[in-house]
Scaffold this active site. Structure first.
Site, PDB file in Angstrom:
ATOM      1  N   GLU A 267     -11.411  -5.307   1.006  1.00 11.81           N
ATOM      2  CA  GLU A 267     -10.605  -6.130   0.174  1.00 11.81           C
ATOM      3  C   GLU A 267     -11.393  -7.454  -0.639  1.00 11.81           C
ATOM      4  O   GLU A 267     -10.960  -7.949  -1.660  1.00 11.81           O
ATOM      5  CB  GLU A 267      -9.236  -6.816   0.665  1.00 11.81           C
ATOM      6  CG  GLU A 267      -8.240  -5.782   1.000  1.00 11.81           C
ATOM      7  CD  GLU A 267      -8.391  -4.552   2.032  1.00 11.81           C
ATOM      8  OE1 GLU A 267      -9.781  -4.400   2.444  1.00 11.81           O
ATOM      9  OE2 GLU A 267      -7.481  -4.172   2.633  1.00 11.81           O
TER      10      GLU A 267
ATOM     11  N   SER B  78     -15.486   5.818   5.277  1.00 11.16           N
ATOM     12  CA  SER B  78     -14.950   7.315   5.733  1.00 11.16           C
ATOM     13  C   SER B  78     -13.778   7.847   4.815  1.00 11.16           C
ATOM     14  O   SER B  78     -13.368   9.185   4.872  1.00 11.16           O
ATOM     15  CB  SER B  78     -14.433   7.040   7.224  1.00 11.16           C
ATOM     16  OG  SER B  78     -13.289   6.340   7.243  1.00 11.16           O
TER      17      SER B  78
ATOM     18  N   ASN C 297      -4.559  -2.239  -4.618  1.00 14.80           N
ATOM     19  CA  ASN C 297      -5.788  -2.129  -3.835  1.00 14.80           C
ATOM     20  C   ASN C 297      -5.854  -1.322  -2.898  1.00 14.80           C
ATOM     21  O   ASN C 297      -6.372  -1.620  -1.542  1.00 14.80           O
ATOM     22  CB  ASN C 297      -6.097  -3.723  -3.440  1.00 14.80           C
ATOM     23  CG  ASN C 297      -7.686  -3.822  -3.093  1.00 14.80           C
ATOM     24  OD1 ASN C 297      -8.542  -2.919  -3.210  1.00 14.80           O
ATOM     25  ND2 ASN C 297      -7.921  -5.150  -2.532  1.00 14.80           N
TER      26      ASN C 297
ATOM     27  N   LYS D  30       0.339  -6.721   1.560  1.00 19.02           N
ATOM     28  CA  LYS D  30      -0.729  -5.144   1.489  1.00 19.02           C
ATOM     29  C   LYS D  30      -0.173  -4.203   2.496  1.00 19.02           C
ATOM     30  O   LYS D  30      -0.141  -3.179   2.407  1.00 19.02           O
ATOM     31  CB  LYS D  30      -2.252  -5.410   1.517  1.00 19.02           C
ATOM     32  CG  LYS D  30      -2.815  -4.146   1.279  1.00 19.02           C
ATOM     33  CD  LYS D  30      -4.328  -4.461   0.957  1.00 19.02           C
ATOM     34  CE  LYS D  30      -5.105  -3.317   0.430  1.00 19.02           C
ATOM     35  NZ  LYS D  30      -5.365  -2.350   1.234  1.00 19.02           N
TER      36      LYS D  30
ATOM     37  N   ASP E 204       0.765  -1.310  -0.116  1.00 16.49           N
ATOM     38  CA  ASP E 204      -0.183   0.069   0.094  1.00 16.49           C
ATOM     39  C   ASP E 204       0.724   1.310   0.092  1.00 16.49           C
ATOM     40  O   ASP E 204       0.627   2.206  -0.622  1.00 16.49           O
ATOM     41  CB  ASP E 204      -0.859   0.344   1.146  1.00 16.49           C
ATOM     42  CG  ASP E 204      -2.376  -0.926   0.803  1.00 16.49           C
ATOM     43  OD1 ASP E 204      -2.129  -1.490  -0.068  1.00 16.49           O
ATOM     44  OD2 ASP E 204      -3.205  -0.753   1.468  1.00 16.49           O
TER      45      ASP E 204
ATOM     46  N   ASP F 252     -11.338  -2.810  10.919  1.00 17.59           N
ATOM     47  CA  ASP F 252     -10.376  -3.433  10.602  1.00 17.59           C
ATOM     48  C   ASP F 252      -9.900  -4.408  11.721  1.00 17.59           C
ATOM     49  O   ASP F 252      -9.895  -5.798  11.409  1.00 17.59           O
ATOM     50  CB  ASP F 252      -9.033  -3.007  10.205  1.00 17.59           C
ATOM     51  CG  ASP F 252      -9.226  -2.123   8.999  1.00 17.59           C
ATOM     52  OD1 ASP F 252     -10.351  -2.101   8.303  1.00 17.59           O
ATOM     53  OD2 ASP F 252      -8.338  -1.324   8.487  1.00 17.59           O
TER      54      ASP F 252
ATOM     55  N   HIS G 139      -5.366  -9.342   3.163  1.00 18.73           N
ATOM     56  CA  HIS G 139      -4.224  -9.695   3.990  1.00 18.73           C
ATOM     57  C   HIS G 139      -4.843  -9.860   5.477  1.00 18.73           C
ATOM     58  O   HIS G 139      -4.161 -10.919   6.099  1.00 18.73           O
ATOM     59  CB  HIS G 139      -3.473  -8.340   4.149  1.00 18.73           C
ATOM     60  CG  HIS G 139      -4.293  -7.165   4.336  1.00 18.73           C
ATOM     61  ND1 HIS G 139      -3.808  -6.089   4.878  1.00 18.73           N
ATOM     62  CD2 HIS G 139      -5.441  -6.515   3.832  1.00 18.73           C
ATOM     63  CE1 HIS G 139      -4.891  -5.041   5.019  1.00 18.73           C
ATOM     64  NE2 HIS G 139      -5.909  -5.429   4.366  1.00 18.73           N
ATOM     65  N   ARG G 140      -5.876  -9.314   5.760  1.00 18.97           N
ATOM     66  CA  ARG G 140      -6.421  -9.496   7.014  1.00 18.97           C
ATOM     67  C   ARG G 140      -6.989 -11.157   7.182  1.00 18.97           C
ATOM     68  O   ARG G 140      -7.004 -11.569   8.273  1.00 18.97           O
ATOM     69  CB  ARG G 140      -7.454  -8.530   7.451  1.00 18.97           C
ATOM     70  CG  ARG G 140      -7.084  -7.305   7.300  1.00 18.97           C
ATOM     71  CD  ARG G 140      -7.672  -5.919   8.245  1.00 18.97           C
ATOM     72  NE  ARG G 140      -7.125  -4.837   7.862  1.00 18.97           N
ATOM     73  CZ  ARG G 140      -6.085  -4.511   8.434  1.00 18.97           C
ATOM     74  NH1 ARG G 140      -5.339  -5.070   9.135  1.00 18.97           N
ATOM     75  NH2 ARG G 140      -5.412  -3.250   8.078  1.00 18.97           N
TER      76      ARG G 140
HETATM   77  O1  LIG Z   1      -8.774   6.045   6.357  1.00 21.93           O
HETATM   78  C1  LIG Z   1      -8.187   4.931   6.411  1.00 21.93           C
HETATM   79  O2  LIG Z   1      -6.881   4.782   6.759  1.00 21.93           O
HETATM   80  C2  LIG Z   1      -8.880   3.717   6.613  1.00 21.93           C
HETATM   81  C3  LIG Z   1     -10.294   3.630   6.776  1.00 21.93           C
HETATM   82  C4  LIG Z   1     -11.135   2.484   7.011  1.00 21.93           C
HETATM   83  O3  LIG Z   1     -12.035   2.134   5.809  1.00 21.93           O
HETATM   84  P1  LIG Z   1     -13.549   2.581   5.844  1.00 21.93           P
HETATM   85  O4  LIG Z   1     -13.658   4.116   6.122  1.00 21.93           O
HETATM   86  O5  LIG Z   1     -13.653   2.518   4.245  1.00 21.93           O
HETATM   87  O6  LIG Z   1     -14.151   1.940   6.898  1.00 21.93           O
HETATM   88  C5  LIG Z   1     -10.108   1.239   7.142  1.00 21.93           C
HETATM   89  O7  LIG Z   1     -11.053   0.078   7.114  1.00 21.93           O
HETATM   90  C6  LIG Z   1      -9.066   1.146   6.111  1.00 21.93           C
HETATM   91  O8  LIG Z   1      -8.228   0.151   6.164  1.00 21.93           O
HETATM   92  C7  LIG Z   1      -8.244   2.475   6.384  1.00 21.93           C
HETATM   93  C1  LIG Z   2      -9.620  -1.787   4.359  1.00 17.69           C
HETATM   94  C2  LIG Z   2      -8.496  -1.806   4.371  1.00 17.69           C
HETATM   95  O1  LIG Z   2      -7.730  -1.435   3.246  1.00 17.69           O
HETATM   96  P1  LIG Z   2      -8.011   0.037   2.467  1.00 17.69           P
HETATM   97  O2  LIG Z   2      -7.064   1.091   3.128  1.00 17.69           O
HETATM   98  O3  LIG Z   2      -7.555  -0.446   1.017  1.00 17.69           O
HETATM   99  O4  LIG Z   2      -9.520   0.559   2.549  1.00 17.69           O
HETATM  100  C3  LIG Z   2      -7.627  -2.837   5.275  1.00 17.69           C
HETATM  101  O5  LIG Z   2      -6.448  -2.643   5.299  1.00 17.69           O
HETATM  102  O6  LIG Z   2      -8.327  -3.450   5.781  1.00 17.69           O
END
Ligand SMILES: O=C(O)C1=C[C@@H](OP(=O)(O)O)[C@@H](O)[C@H](O)C1
Ligand SMILES: C=C(OP(=O)(O)O)C(=O)O
Length: 433
Positions: A344, A170, A93, A417, A49, A316, A391-392
């Site tokens: 994912e 978010s 991703n 990831k 990432d 997460d 990954h999770r």
């Molecule tokens: O803003 C961020 O860093 C993230 C927000 C979350 O996503 P959502 O807002 O789609 O739930 C989380 O699941 C993702 O791994 C990272």
């Molecule tokens: C939802 C996740 O990733 P992303 O930042 O791609 O949304 C995650 O890392 O669980």
């Protein structure tokens, strides 16, 4: 097919120095790139990432260098304007690269294309595109409406109020907030409906403030970024350890004896996922926390207790609770997790399918999952776990080995990831009985 066979892990104890937070790493890189001045970024996460964000910034003309092979970077900010006005970016991703870059590039007067892996092209982005169009941005869908890939063209940006739906991700609000200073006019963002995953907005606001941009807010309803504010380098940012990555080791400590200590997050963390530790404590684990560390061990003389929890604030880390549920007394219910379906993979469906393979009784709903462990918590031996390029899923199901059974993790490299050396780190705390 690539797979990893994990032998039963009789006991765990030890200390893990966590890799950097994905959420903080990618936000910091983008803000450092947009800022005036040079930012030293310490302890950046090294993973797919962050590589996608680093690669995109380089293509956009941002100079950054890495100190040797360390996790420390020096980013030369471009002062609000990317030098390269034509680029085709592939972002894998990485939601934390795709969504914020979409907003920043839509306000950047260039011609850009953004694409990702096939799954990224199934992850919604329509709410963000709609909001950016309200500011005058020119964004087109190359494939299906509402989904990447995207084509951005230069456009005249107008001041104003934009509204964005908060109930899908978010990251749309995060993207608008971080890009708003590029509009060089007052921008007010109104959130329509319920906002999910709220703690991630706090991370965004915290980092924007460290880069010199203050946001006027009315609770979770409206956010105003006044014109005249530009990002300025704070000099140095030290990236905290990743609180979501911490969850696997803390759960391991709670299931497999412990103590397991994670270093790099604790009481002073800005990540919402540190609250996973509270959930684990509610399950009966012994948890302690210092400013920069968290430690977990199994309940005194007993089993973990089942949990009924609204997990919207920890989307997460909540996946790790679904696995801890295999080792608890009774049925664990995780609620308000509809966003699992657009990450994912469809994580509710994937979790349910794979938990059943190890013997659990699982009920899934649109936005919840209920997990009942098998009788006497005897997990099915030699389960072959599919990971759905998530990954999770891979990291969560590694903990099945703490149930005294071997487990096969298919396509384990998907951990890259956010945590490329996860399995080596897990084996470093694995002890023979
Ligand atoms: O803003 C961020 O860093 C993230 C927000 C979350 O996503 P959502 O807002 O789609 O739930 C989380 O699941 C993702 O791994 C990272
Ligand atoms: C939802 C996740 O990733 P992303 O930042 O791609 O949304 C995650 O890392 O669980």
């Amino acid at each position: 097919m690539d797979y990893l066979d994990l032998s039963p892990i009789p006991r765990v104890s030890g200390t893990i120095l966590l890799p950097g937070s994905k959420s903080i790493s990618n936000r910091t890189l983008l803000l450092a790139a947009l800022a005036e001045g040079v930012t030293e970024v310490k302890a950046l996460l090294a993973s797919d990432d962050t590589q996608h964000m680093l690669g995109a910034l380089k293509q956009l003309g941002v100079n950054w260098t890495q100190h040797g092979d360390s996790r420390n970077y020096r980013v030369e900010g471009v002062g609000g304007e990317f030098p390269v006005k034509l680029a085709d970016l592939f972002l894998g991703n990485a939601g934390t690269a795709f969504r914020p870059l979409t907003a920043a590039l839509a306000l950047s007067h260039g011609e850009y294309r953004l694409s990702g892996v096939p799954r990224m092209h199934e992850r919604p982005i329509g709410d963000l595109v709609d909001a950016l169009r309200q500011l005058g941005a020119d964004i087109a869908y190359i494939g299906n409406d509402g989904y990447p890939p995207l084509a951005i063209k230069p456009a005249a940006i107008q001041a104003g109020r934009v509204s964005v739906r908060g109930n899908v991700s978010s990251q749309f609000l995060t993207a608008l907030l971080m890009a708003a200073p590029l509009a060089r006019q007052d921008v007010t963002i109104e959130v329509v409906g319920e906002l999910i995953s709220k703690p991630y907005i706090e991370i965004t606001l915290n980092l924007m403030s460290r880069f010199g941009v203050e946001v006027e807010r009315q609770g979770w309803q409206a956010f105003t970024i006044h014109a005249g504010q530009t990002y300025r380098s704070p000099g140095m940012i030290h990236v905290e350890g990743d609180a979501s990555s911490a969850s696997y080791f803390l759960a391991a400590g709670a299931i497999g004896g412990g103590p397991v200590r994670v270093e790099g997050v604790g009481k002073v963390s800005i990540q919402g996922d540190v609250r996973f530790a509270e959930a684990l404590a509610q399950m009966g684990a012994e948890v302690s926390m210092g400013d920069n560390w968290i430690e977990a061990r199994a309940p005194k003389g007993g089993k973990l207790k089942a949990l009924d929890l609204d997990c919207n604030h920890i989307p997460d880390a909540a996946m790790t609770l679904a696995i801890a549920a295999l080792f608890a007394d009774g049925t664990t219910t995780l609620r308000n997790i509809a966003s699992w379906r657009v990450k994912e993979t469809d994580r509710i469906a994937a979790m349910a399918t794979e938990l059943r393979k190890v013997g659990a009784i699982v009920e899934e709903g649109p936005d919840y999952i209920c997990v009942t462990p098998p009788d006497a918590s005897r997990l099915t031996s030699h389960a072959s776990i599919d990971t759905y390029d998530d990954h999770r899923m891979a990291m969560c199901f590694s903990l099945v080995a703490l149930g005294g059974v071997p487990v096969r993790i298919n396509e384990p490299k998907c951990v890259a990831k956010t945590f490329p050396d996860y399995f080596e780190r897990l084996s470093s705390i694995a002890k023979t009985a």
